[in-house]
Design a protein around this motif. Structure first.
Motif, PDB file in Angstrom:
ATOM      1  N   TYR A 203      -9.999  12.839   4.247  1.00  0.00           N
ATOM      2  CA  TYR A 203      -9.806  12.014   3.053  1.00  0.00           C
ATOM      3  C   TYR A 203      -8.478  11.274   3.062  1.00  0.00           C
ATOM      4  O   TYR A 203      -8.414  10.081   2.730  1.00  0.00           O
ATOM      5  N   SER A 204      -7.410  11.955   3.421  1.00  0.00           N
ATOM      6  CA  SER A 204      -6.087  11.315   3.383  1.00  0.00           C
ATOM      7  C   SER A 204      -6.008  10.171   4.378  1.00  0.00           C
ATOM      8  O   SER A 204      -5.394   9.133   4.104  1.00  0.00           O
ATOM      9  N   SER A 205      -6.609  10.358   5.547  1.00  0.00           N
ATOM     10  CA  SER A 205      -6.634   9.300   6.543  1.00  0.00           C
ATOM     11  C   SER A 205      -7.424   8.095   6.041  1.00  0.00           C
ATOM     12  O   SER A 205      -7.015   6.943   6.226  1.00  0.00           O
ATOM     13  N   GLU A 206      -8.544   8.364   5.370  1.00  0.00           N
ATOM     14  CA  GLU A 206      -9.353   7.272   4.837  1.00  0.00           C
ATOM     15  C   GLU A 206      -8.595   6.509   3.756  1.00  0.00           C
ATOM     16  O   GLU A 206      -8.652   5.269   3.694  1.00  0.00           O
ATOM     17  N   ILE A 207      -7.906   7.236   2.886  1.00  0.00           N
ATOM     18  CA  ILE A 207      -7.134   6.579   1.824  1.00  0.00           C
ATOM     19  C   ILE A 207      -6.028   5.740   2.424  1.00  0.00           C
ATOM     20  O   ILE A 207      -5.781   4.590   2.007  1.00  0.00           O
ATOM     21  N   THR A 208      -5.331   6.281   3.421  1.00  0.00           N
ATOM     22  CA  THR A 208      -4.250   5.540   4.063  1.00  0.00           C
ATOM     23  C   THR A 208      -4.766   4.252   4.685  1.00  0.00           C
ATOM     24  O   THR A 208      -4.173   3.174   4.518  1.00  0.00           O
ATOM     25  N   SER A 209      -5.867   4.327   5.400  1.00  0.00           N
ATOM     26  CA  SER A 209      -6.426   3.133   6.047  1.00  0.00           C
ATOM     27  C   SER A 209      -6.831   2.094   5.009  1.00  0.00           C
ATOM     28  O   SER A 209      -6.613   0.884   5.192  1.00  0.00           O
ATOM     29  N   TRP A 210      -7.434   2.565   3.919  1.00  0.00           N
ATOM     30  CA  TRP A 210      -7.858   1.618   2.879  1.00  0.00           C
ATOM     31  C   TRP A 210      -6.663   0.925   2.238  1.00  0.00           C
ATOM     32  O   TRP A 210      -6.673  -0.299   2.041  1.00  0.00           O
ATOM     33  N   VAL A 211      -5.619   1.669   1.925  1.00  0.00           N
ATOM     34  CA  VAL A 211      -4.433   1.072   1.308  1.00  0.00           C
ATOM     35  C   VAL A 211      -3.802   0.061   2.248  1.00  0.00           C
ATOM     36  O   VAL A 211      -3.440  -1.061   1.843  1.00  0.00           O
ATOM     37  N   GLU A 212      -3.665   0.411   3.510  1.00  0.00           N
ATOM     38  CA  GLU A 212      -3.015  -0.475   4.473  1.00  0.00           C
ATOM     39  C   GLU A 212      -3.808  -1.763   4.681  1.00  0.00           C
ATOM     40  O   GLU A 212      -3.219  -2.832   4.908  1.00  0.00           O
TER      41      GLU A 212
ATOM     42  N   TYR B  62      -3.662  -3.703   0.635  1.00  0.00           N
ATOM     43  CA  TYR B  62      -2.451  -4.115  -0.060  1.00  0.00           C
ATOM     44  C   TYR B  62      -1.369  -4.520   0.936  1.00  0.00           C
ATOM     45  O   TYR B  62      -1.373  -4.096   2.097  1.00  0.00           O
ATOM     46  N   THR B  63      -0.458  -5.325   0.446  1.00  0.00           N
ATOM     47  CA  THR B  63       0.630  -5.838   1.275  1.00  0.00           C
ATOM     48  C   THR B  63       1.769  -4.826   1.314  1.00  0.00           C
ATOM     49  O   THR B  63       2.188  -4.311   0.276  1.00  0.00           O
ATOM     50  N   ALA B  64       2.245  -4.523   2.506  1.00  0.00           N
ATOM     51  CA  ALA B  64       3.332  -3.565   2.672  1.00  0.00           C
ATOM     52  C   ALA B  64       4.652  -4.175   2.229  1.00  0.00           C
ATOM     53  O   ALA B  64       4.906  -5.372   2.408  1.00  0.00           O
ATOM     54  N   LYS B  65       5.477  -3.328   1.651  1.00  0.00           N
ATOM     55  CA  LYS B  65       6.825  -3.720   1.243  1.00  0.00           C
ATOM     56  C   LYS B  65       7.790  -2.685   1.804  1.00  0.00           C
ATOM     57  O   LYS B  65       7.630  -1.495   1.564  1.00  0.00           O
ATOM     58  N   THR B  66       8.764  -3.148   2.567  1.00  0.00           N
ATOM     59  CA  THR B  66       9.716  -2.238   3.194  1.00  0.00           C
ATOM     60  C   THR B  66      11.017  -2.227   2.406  1.00  0.00           C
ATOM     61  O   THR B  66      11.634  -3.273   2.183  1.00  0.00           O
ATOM     62  N   VAL B  67      11.411  -1.049   1.971  1.00  0.00           N
ATOM     63  CA  VAL B  67      12.672  -0.846   1.266  1.00  0.00           C
ATOM     64  C   VAL B  67      13.481   0.138   2.097  1.00  0.00           C
ATOM     65  O   VAL B  67      13.164   1.329   2.151  1.00  0.00           O
TER      66      VAL B  67
ATOM     67  N   THR C 294       8.181   2.435   3.763  1.00  0.00           N
ATOM     68  CA  THR C 294       7.106   1.459   3.571  1.00  0.00           C
ATOM     69  C   THR C 294       6.342   1.811   2.310  1.00  0.00           C
ATOM     70  O   THR C 294       5.836   2.930   2.152  1.00  0.00           O
ATOM     71  N   LEU C 295       6.249   0.848   1.398  1.00  0.00           N
ATOM     72  CA  LEU C 295       5.587   1.058   0.111  1.00  0.00           C
ATOM     73  C   LEU C 295       4.479   0.030  -0.077  1.00  0.00           C
ATOM     74  O   LEU C 295       4.553  -1.088   0.445  1.00  0.00           O
ATOM     75  N   TYR C 296       3.493   0.420  -0.847  1.00  0.00           N
ATOM     76  CA  TYR C 296       2.397  -0.480  -1.217  1.00  0.00           C
ATOM     77  C   TYR C 296       2.260  -0.429  -2.731  1.00  0.00           C
ATOM     78  O   TYR C 296       2.062   0.644  -3.307  1.00  0.00           O
TER      79      TYR C 296
ATOM     80  N   ALA D 222      -2.046  -7.596  -6.693  1.00  0.00           N
ATOM     81  CA  ALA D 222      -3.339  -8.134  -6.281  1.00  0.00           C
ATOM     82  C   ALA D 222      -3.627  -7.742  -4.837  1.00  0.00           C
ATOM     83  O   ALA D 222      -2.740  -7.800  -3.983  1.00  0.00           O
ATOM     84  N   PRO D 223      -4.829  -7.309  -4.537  1.00  0.00           N
ATOM     85  CA  PRO D 223      -5.174  -6.943  -3.153  1.00  0.00           C
ATOM     86  C   PRO D 223      -5.123  -8.150  -2.229  1.00  0.00           C
ATOM     87  O   PRO D 223      -5.281  -9.298  -2.660  1.00  0.00           O
ATOM     88  N   LYS D 224      -4.912  -7.861  -0.957  1.00  0.00           N
ATOM     89  CA  LYS D 224      -4.957  -8.927   0.043  1.00  0.00           C
ATOM     90  C   LYS D 224      -6.356  -9.514   0.152  1.00  0.00           C
ATOM     91  O   LYS D 224      -6.532 -10.687   0.427  1.00  0.00           O
TER      92      LYS D 224
END
Length: 809
Positions: free
Chosen positions: A775-784, A787-792, A796-798, A803-805
């Motif tokens: 499940y966690s792998s599936e959620i990670t893949s879906w988010v990546e 959504y657009t990644a933001k690096t602080v 790495t944050l989403y 709005a989705p890509k």
């Protein structure tokens, strides 16, 4: 002759003593306790027809039990200060100040530099933070105050820390201070148990040996459940001794309660010593067999009640009304108890864990990734430096004590003591030696009270009989073996206080020779030589563990896997050299000649290289885990493919895996970690910048969880930095089926989660190699992909509210 120690002295301290006359006993049983080192006059060497029982463990009087019932409590409270200071009325005046001094010294040692460990194990500190603001989270042991998932243990050990945080505010000190107090309480309980039958110095030696054992100095300053578990088991040992002395139902019920609370601390580990304690009572209690069985039934019922009430609530409550049970694959605390936290630790079949389902399939001696198993496991590598300093002496003295009491009556209290502590030592040590599942060096803290008590009790008898050559020889051999073994252990860290190694050996050998000869010298000169030799032997036996303990308290420890003392030549998992050498560690994470190679049991591993630096161990980055830093200098590289991740390379300093020891990491470990956390935050938390923490706090009140992260250690770092609830997807390993992709999408749609934190945990691996959920792998893949990644900084944050890509919701 009466050898049962159930005779109160004539000076009864209780206020209503006249209403509670002492029982009639044989005249020779009321002589009172012996003293050590100046015991009653002993017969000369070679005396004929003297029974060893009378010389080694003569009958002594127990402290008075005092009046019982509710009406006695006022008197008990009124006389408590005087009794606490004076102690037993027949003790010399130096005894109680010495005992209180031991407790004070233990407290000073354990409180010293306490906050250097920061949040220690952030996994538990985050649960403490959640419990400090939510009573529901405290009750269930939730990782976050919004009650998404619990830690993978029952919650009792978290409650004292959460209450401390509520009273004094959340801080490193308020989290760790209760653990120190548990350590002081354990020392006091061991002293009290040993002192009931043996001399004051026997109790003091036992207490000092416990306090100075390195793994005790580590875990009574750390926020894992082991500190409370050891205290409860020690109280159970005290209660077993009290119950067996007089066939007391009340004390046997007390023992049952302690075991029940121990179960609510660390589940089935609390029961390792239960069969031994029950057998001692069944055999030795001074009452009929039928009553013994009935009393054990009462104790069992008390245990079930004390440990089962919380389990019943959790199992009967609808799953929708409580958090997910972390560590389980079916949201059941019972399956967690008997699987991942239970028999899986013995067999190695721990679905969802780091090596889930492996059953010890790789590695030497059948231990797989957790090191070799076998009778020498507790003496090998860096495990020996945690616990084994006095174990040879404890085993010798256990055999001696059982032999010396072989002709004593069935109910003799001296033999009861040896059976209780010996049963504890053997049952726990054998389990730890041969278990194939998850095993950490710090687990050995569960052996410390038994080792310390056996040393104190055995030394008591041998010291009293030192005038007789056979017993003087046993005492001398015990001292010499202890010194030699300390010399061997210190040799594993040859750069640590290098002069101490030979000093311990020379001092121990000279003390052994002097003890052997002192009994042959009559009068005061012989007594003086024996006293000096005894003090030298004590110093030689405790110098090594004391040095390791001082090193431990002077250094901060953090992460999931911590070890006491300095670096040693051969390390174990997460402590001093990554995974055990010879089985192949993580690529580039090896130290002192450990082999580079694939992760044991995982196909398609990689290779890597690394260097060991002076200030820290440096190794190659774990394949495809870029970056990550750890205190120390040097670089390393690693390449390869890890199951569940696309191919790639990683370069960086050694990740802060398992243990972070500020400025002096020479510990080896895994390669670089995502976001600074070892193995992607699986075993140690990430480094959270102030910018990221401030970002999470923005509009935090609008969301149930300010962020979601894979793995509890990763989640804990961001929650502790922001003070806001963060969702731990997949629990500790990221492999729990705590939330499906559809469920996560629904939470995002409802606006309950603000950010997704990239990286962390083993969730990206999926369940293939670990036997857990994808499940966690599936959620990670879906988010990546959505959504657009933001690096602080390095994080790495989403933004899940953006709005989705592409259409994904």
């Amino acid at each position: 002759m009466t050898t049962s120690s159930s005779v109160p002295p004539t000076s009864e301290p209780w206020p209503d003593a006249a209403n509670y006359p002492p029982p009639a006993v044989a005249a020779d049983a009321a002589a009172g306790p012996t003293a050590w080192p100046e015991a009653a006059p002993l017969p000369p060497a070679g005396a004929e027809r003297e029974r060893p029982a009378e010389t080694l463990f003569p009958p002594v009087a127990l402290p008075p039990a005092g009046p019982k019932g509710r009406s006695s409590w006022a008197g008990r409270l009124r006389t408590l200060p005087a009794r606490a200071w004076r102690g037993r009325p027949d003790d010399p005046r130096w005894v109680r100040p010495a005992f209180l001094g031991l407790l004070l010294a233990t407290a000073v040692l354990y409180f010293w530099n306490l906050t250097a460990s920061g949040w220690a194990n952030a996994f538990y500190s985050a649960a403490v933070q959640a419990g400090s603001v939510s009573w529901k989270a405290m009750f269930f042991g939730s990782s976050d105050s919004a009650n998404f998932i619990t830690v993978d243990k029952p919650p009792l050990s978290l409650w004292p820390m959460a209450l401390s945080a509520r009273l004094f505010g959340l801080s490193s000190f308020s989290v760790l201070a209760p653990q120190v107090l548990m350590g002081v309480g354990t020392v006091a309980t061991v002293y009290a148990t040993v002192r009931r039958r043996f001399t004051p110095l026997a109790g003091l030696v036992a207490g000092a040996a416990l306090a100075l054992t390195p793994v005790a100095a580590l875990m009574f300053r750390f926020n894992n459940p082991d500190a409370l578990l050891v205290l409860l088991l020690t109280l159970a040992a005290y209660g077993t001794v009290r119950a067996t002395e007089t066939a007391s139902t009340r004390w046997l019920v007390f023992v049952g309660v302690m075991f029940g609370l121990g179960f609510l601390t660390k589940t089935l580990q609390a029961f390792l010593v239960l069969p031994a304690f029950a057998l001692v009572y069944l055999v030795c209690a001074p009452t009929g067999p039928g009553r013994r069985f009935l009393q054990l039934l009462y104790g069992t019922l008390a245990m079930v009640a004390a440990g089962g009430w919380w389990v019943a609530i959790v199992e009967l409550m609808p799953a929708s009304a409580r958090p997910y049970i972390g560590g389980s694959q079916d949201n059941s605390f019972l399956s967690l108890t008997f699987g991942y936290n239970g028999f899986g630790r013995i067999t190695g079949d721990e679905t969802g864990s780091v090596g889930g389902g492996g059953g010890g399939r790789a590695g030497g001696g059948g231990g797989g990734m957790w090191g070799s198993t076998g009778i020498t496991r507790l003496f090998d590598g860096d495990i020996g430096g945690q616990i084994a300093w006095l174990m040879p002496a404890a085993l010798i003295l256990l055999l001696f004590g059982l032999w010396a009491t072989r002709r004593h009556p069935r109910t003799d209290s001296a033999r009861i003591g040896f059976l209780v502590w010996g049963g504890w030592l053997l049952s726990t040590a054998l389990t730890f030696s041969f278990m194939s599942g998850i095993f950490h060096q710090y687990y050995t803290v569960a052996l410390v009270p038994a080792v310390a008590a056996l040393v104190g009790m055995g030394a008591d008898g041998l010291w009293r009989a030192r005038h007789r050559l056979p017993y003087a020889a046993v005492l001398a051999v015990t001292v010499a073996v202890t010194a030699w073994w300390a010399h061997q252990l210190l040799g594993r860290s040859s750069q640590f206080v290098p002069w101490l190694r030979n000093a311990v050996l020379i001092g121990g050998v000279l003390a052994a020779i002097a003890l052997l000869l002192a009994g042959r010298i009559p009068g005061r000169p012989g007594r003086r030589i024996a006293t000096v030799a005894g003090l030298t032997a004590l110093a030689a036996g405790l110098a090594g563990p004391a040095a390791y303990a001082l090193d431990t308290v002077s250094t901060g420890h953090s992460g999931s896997i911590v070890t006491a003392g300095p670096a040693v030549r051969s390390g174990g998992f997460g402590g001093r050299g990554g995974f055990p050498g010879g089985a192949g560690g993580f690529p580039g994470g090896n130290r002192n000649g450990g082999q580079n190679g694939a992760f044991p049991g995982f196909p398609g591993g990689g290779t890597g290289t690394g260097n060991t630096g002076t200030g820290g161990t440096n190794g190659g980055g774990m394949p495809n885990f870029p970056g990550g830093t750890r205190n120390g200098t040097g670089t390393g590289t690693g390449t390869g493919t890890f199951p569940g991740f696309p191919g790639g390379t990683g370069t960086g300093n050694t990740g802060s895996t398992g243990e972070s020891r500020d400025g002096r990491t020479g510990r080896g470990g895994f390669g670089g970690g995502m976001g600074g956390g070892g193995m992607g935050g699986l075993l140690n938390g990430a480094r959270v910048s102030s910018e990221v923490a401030d970002l999470l706090k923005q509009d935090a009140g609008k969301y149930t969880w300010v962020a979601a992260a894979v793995g509890s250690q990763n989640q804990a770092s961001y929650q502790l930095a922001s003070g806001e609830p963060v969702m731990a997807l997949g629990g500790f390993n990221g492999s729990d089926p705590s939330l499906s992709l559809d469920g996560f999408k629904q939470l995002v749609k409802e606006g309950k989660v603000h950010w997704f934190i990239g990286g962390g945990g083993f969730g990206g691996m999926g369940g293939g190699s670990m036997g857990g959920s994808n499940y966690s792998s599936e959620i990670t893949s879906w988010v990546e992909s959505t959504y657009t990644a933001k690096t602080v900084g390095s994080t790495t944050l989403y933004d899940l509210t953006a709005a989705p890509k592409s259409p994904g919701l």
